[in-house]
Design a protein around this motif. Structure first.
Motif, PDB file in Angstrom:
ATOM      1  N   ASP A 120       0.869  -1.171   0.000  1.00 16.18           N
ATOM      2  CA  ASP A 120       0.000   0.000   0.000  1.00 16.18           C
ATOM      3  C   ASP A 120       0.908   1.224   0.000  1.00 16.18           C
ATOM      4  N   LEU A 121       1.167   1.771  -1.175  1.00 14.61           N
ATOM      5  CA  LEU A 121       2.110   2.876  -1.303  1.00 14.61           C
ATOM      6  C   LEU A 121       1.602   4.175  -0.690  1.00 14.61           C
ATOM      7  N   SER A 122       0.326   4.235  -0.326  1.00 12.18           N
ATOM      8  CA  SER A 122      -0.214   5.432   0.313  1.00 12.18           C
ATOM      9  C   SER A 122      -0.063   5.379   1.834  1.00 12.18           C
ATOM     10  N   ASP A 123       0.378   4.239   2.360  1.00 11.52           N
ATOM     11  CA  ASP A 123       0.563   4.066   3.800  1.00 11.52           C
ATOM     12  C   ASP A 123       1.827   4.791   4.259  1.00 11.52           C
ATOM     13  N   ASP A 124       1.722   5.559   5.337  1.00 15.82           N
ATOM     14  CA  ASP A 124       2.873   6.285   5.880  1.00 15.82           C
ATOM     15  C   ASP A 124       4.011   5.347   6.275  1.00 15.82           C
ATOM     16  N   ALA A 125       3.690   4.127   6.637  1.00 16.01           N
ATOM     17  CA  ALA A 125       4.685   3.173   7.129  1.00 16.01           C
ATOM     18  C   ALA A 125       5.191   2.235   6.030  1.00 16.01           C
ATOM     19  N   VAL A 126       5.010   2.593   4.757  1.00 11.83           N
ATOM     20  CA  VAL A 126       5.390   1.690   3.665  1.00 11.83           C
ATOM     21  C   VAL A 126       6.878   1.352   3.700  1.00 11.83           C
ATOM     22  N   MET A 127       7.742   2.292   4.051  1.00 16.79           N
ATOM     23  CA  MET A 127       9.182   2.005   4.090  1.00 16.79           C
ATOM     24  C   MET A 127       9.501   0.981   5.173  1.00 16.79           C
ATOM     25  N   ILE A 128       8.879   1.093   6.339  1.00 15.95           N
ATOM     26  CA  ILE A 128       9.104   0.118   7.407  1.00 15.95           C
ATOM     27  C   ILE A 128       8.588  -1.253   6.959  1.00 15.95           C
ATOM     28  N   THR A 129       7.449  -1.280   6.260  1.00 14.65           N
ATOM     29  CA  THR A 129       6.907  -2.541   5.746  1.00 14.65           C
ATOM     30  C   THR A 129       7.895  -3.186   4.781  1.00 14.65           C
ATOM     31  N   VAL A 146      21.571   2.427  10.514  1.00 11.88           N
ATOM     32  CA  VAL A 146      21.091   3.583   9.765  1.00 11.88           C
ATOM     33  C   VAL A 146      19.726   3.981  10.287  1.00 11.88           C
ATOM     34  N   ARG A 147      19.544   5.257  10.527  1.00 10.62           N
ATOM     35  CA  ARG A 147      18.232   5.765  10.941  1.00 10.62           C
ATOM     36  C   ARG A 147      17.243   5.597   9.794  1.00 10.62           C
ATOM     37  N   THR A 148      16.062   5.097  10.092  1.00  8.24           N
ATOM     38  CA  THR A 148      15.080   4.856   9.032  1.00  8.24           C
ATOM     39  C   THR A 148      14.640   6.151   8.352  1.00  8.24           C
ATOM     40  N   ASP A 149      14.681   7.276   9.066  1.00  8.86           N
ATOM     41  CA  ASP A 149      14.271   8.530   8.433  1.00  8.86           C
ATOM     42  C   ASP A 149      15.335   9.079   7.484  1.00  8.86           C
ATOM     43  N   THR A 168      19.744  -7.122   8.563  1.00 13.27           N
ATOM     44  CA  THR A 168      19.568  -8.131   9.611  1.00 13.27           C
ATOM     45  C   THR A 168      18.582  -7.730  10.698  1.00 13.27           C
ATOM     46  N   GLU A 169      18.430  -6.443  10.947  1.00 15.66           N
ATOM     47  CA  GLU A 169      17.491  -5.998  11.988  1.00 15.66           C
ATOM     48  C   GLU A 169      16.756  -4.761  11.514  1.00 15.66           C
ATOM     49  N   VAL A 170      15.472  -4.694  11.868  1.00 16.39           N
ATOM     50  CA  VAL A 170      14.653  -3.538  11.536  1.00 16.39           C
ATOM     51  C   VAL A 170      13.943  -3.089  12.799  1.00 16.39           C
ATOM     52  N   GLY A 171      14.175  -1.859  13.176  1.00 16.84           N
ATOM     53  CA  GLY A 171      13.491  -1.284  14.326  1.00 16.84           C
ATOM     54  C   GLY A 171      12.648  -0.108  13.879  1.00 16.84           C
ATOM     55  N   GLU A 172      11.957   0.489  14.815  1.00 19.05           N
ATOM     56  CA  GLU A 172      11.095   1.628  14.487  1.00 19.05           C
ATOM     57  C   GLU A 172      11.906   2.819  13.987  1.00 19.05           C
ATOM     58  N   PHE A 173      13.118   3.009  14.538  1.00 19.84           N
ATOM     59  CA  PHE A 173      13.903   4.190  14.214  1.00 19.84           C
ATOM     60  C   PHE A 173      15.210   3.909  13.488  1.00 19.84           C
ATOM     61  N   ALA A 174      15.631   2.645  13.404  1.00 17.80           N
ATOM     62  CA  ALA A 174      16.911   2.324  12.778  1.00 17.80           C
ATOM     63  C   ALA A 174      16.912   0.895  12.250  1.00 17.80           C
ATOM     64  N   VAL A 175      17.840   0.638  11.308  1.00 13.98           N
ATOM     65  CA  VAL A 175      18.054  -0.701  10.774  1.00 13.98           C
ATOM     66  C   VAL A 175      19.530  -1.044  10.917  1.00 13.98           C
ATOM     67  N   ARG A 176      19.826  -2.357  10.958  1.00 10.51           N
ATOM     68  CA  ARG A 176      21.213  -2.822  10.994  1.00 10.51           C
ATOM     69  C   ARG A 176      21.491  -3.553   9.689  1.00 10.51           C
ATOM     70  N   VAL A 177      22.586  -3.167   9.039  1.00  6.10           N
ATOM     71  CA  VAL A 177      23.038  -3.810   7.812  1.00  6.10           C
ATOM     72  C   VAL A 177      24.408  -4.415   8.108  1.00  6.10           C
ATOM     73  N   THR A 178      24.544  -5.727   7.881  1.00  8.43           N
ATOM     74  CA  THR A 178      25.807  -6.406   8.119  1.00  8.43           C
ATOM     75  C   THR A 178      26.394  -6.863   6.785  1.00  8.43           C
ATOM     76  N   GLU A 179      27.597  -7.396   6.839  1.00 11.11           N
ATOM     77  CA  GLU A 179      28.272  -7.898   5.631  1.00 11.11           C
ATOM     78  C   GLU A 179      28.248  -6.850   4.520  1.00 11.11           C
ATOM     79  N   LEU A 180      28.651  -5.628   4.877  1.00 12.66           N
ATOM     80  CA  LEU A 180      28.637  -4.530   3.909  1.00 12.66           C
ATOM     81  C   LEU A 180      29.479  -4.881   2.688  1.00 12.66           C
ATOM     82  N   THR A 181      28.961  -4.586   1.517  1.00 14.78           N
ATOM     83  CA  THR A 181      29.671  -4.870   0.276  1.00 14.78           C
ATOM     84  C   THR A 181      30.990  -4.111   0.263  1.00 14.78           C
TER      85      THR A 181
END
Length: 84
Positions: free
Chosen positions: A13-22, A69-72, A47-60
């Protein structure tokens, strides 16, 4: 093992405010490219998704590093499509 395909845009649902978190939650465990508002691209395993940040491992190019990284700050989530 190959990454599972990401959800199609028709399933979102691209009109949902939370589409990026989804999208981030549905992409957890996959290799992704995060395009940040600064224009920087960060690729690795989501590897992890939180309300305000995500964790990315094994960086290229920096496989022994990880990033939080902050989700905003995320402008786009780039994932592998079905059938490609």
């Amino acid at each position: 093992a190959a990454d599972a395909p990401a959800p199609t845009s028709a399933a979102l649902d691209l009109s949902d405010d939370a589409v990026m978190i989804t999208v981030l939650n549905q992409s957890k465990g996959q290799n992704v490219v995060l395009r940040l508002y600064s224009g920087t691209e960060l690729s690795g395993k989501l590897t992890e998704v939180g309300e305000f940040a995500v964790r990315v491992t094994e960086l290229t190019g920096k496989e022994f590093y990880e990033a939080v990284v902050r989700t905003d700050n995320i402008d786009a989530v780039i994932t592998r499509s079905k059938g490609k």
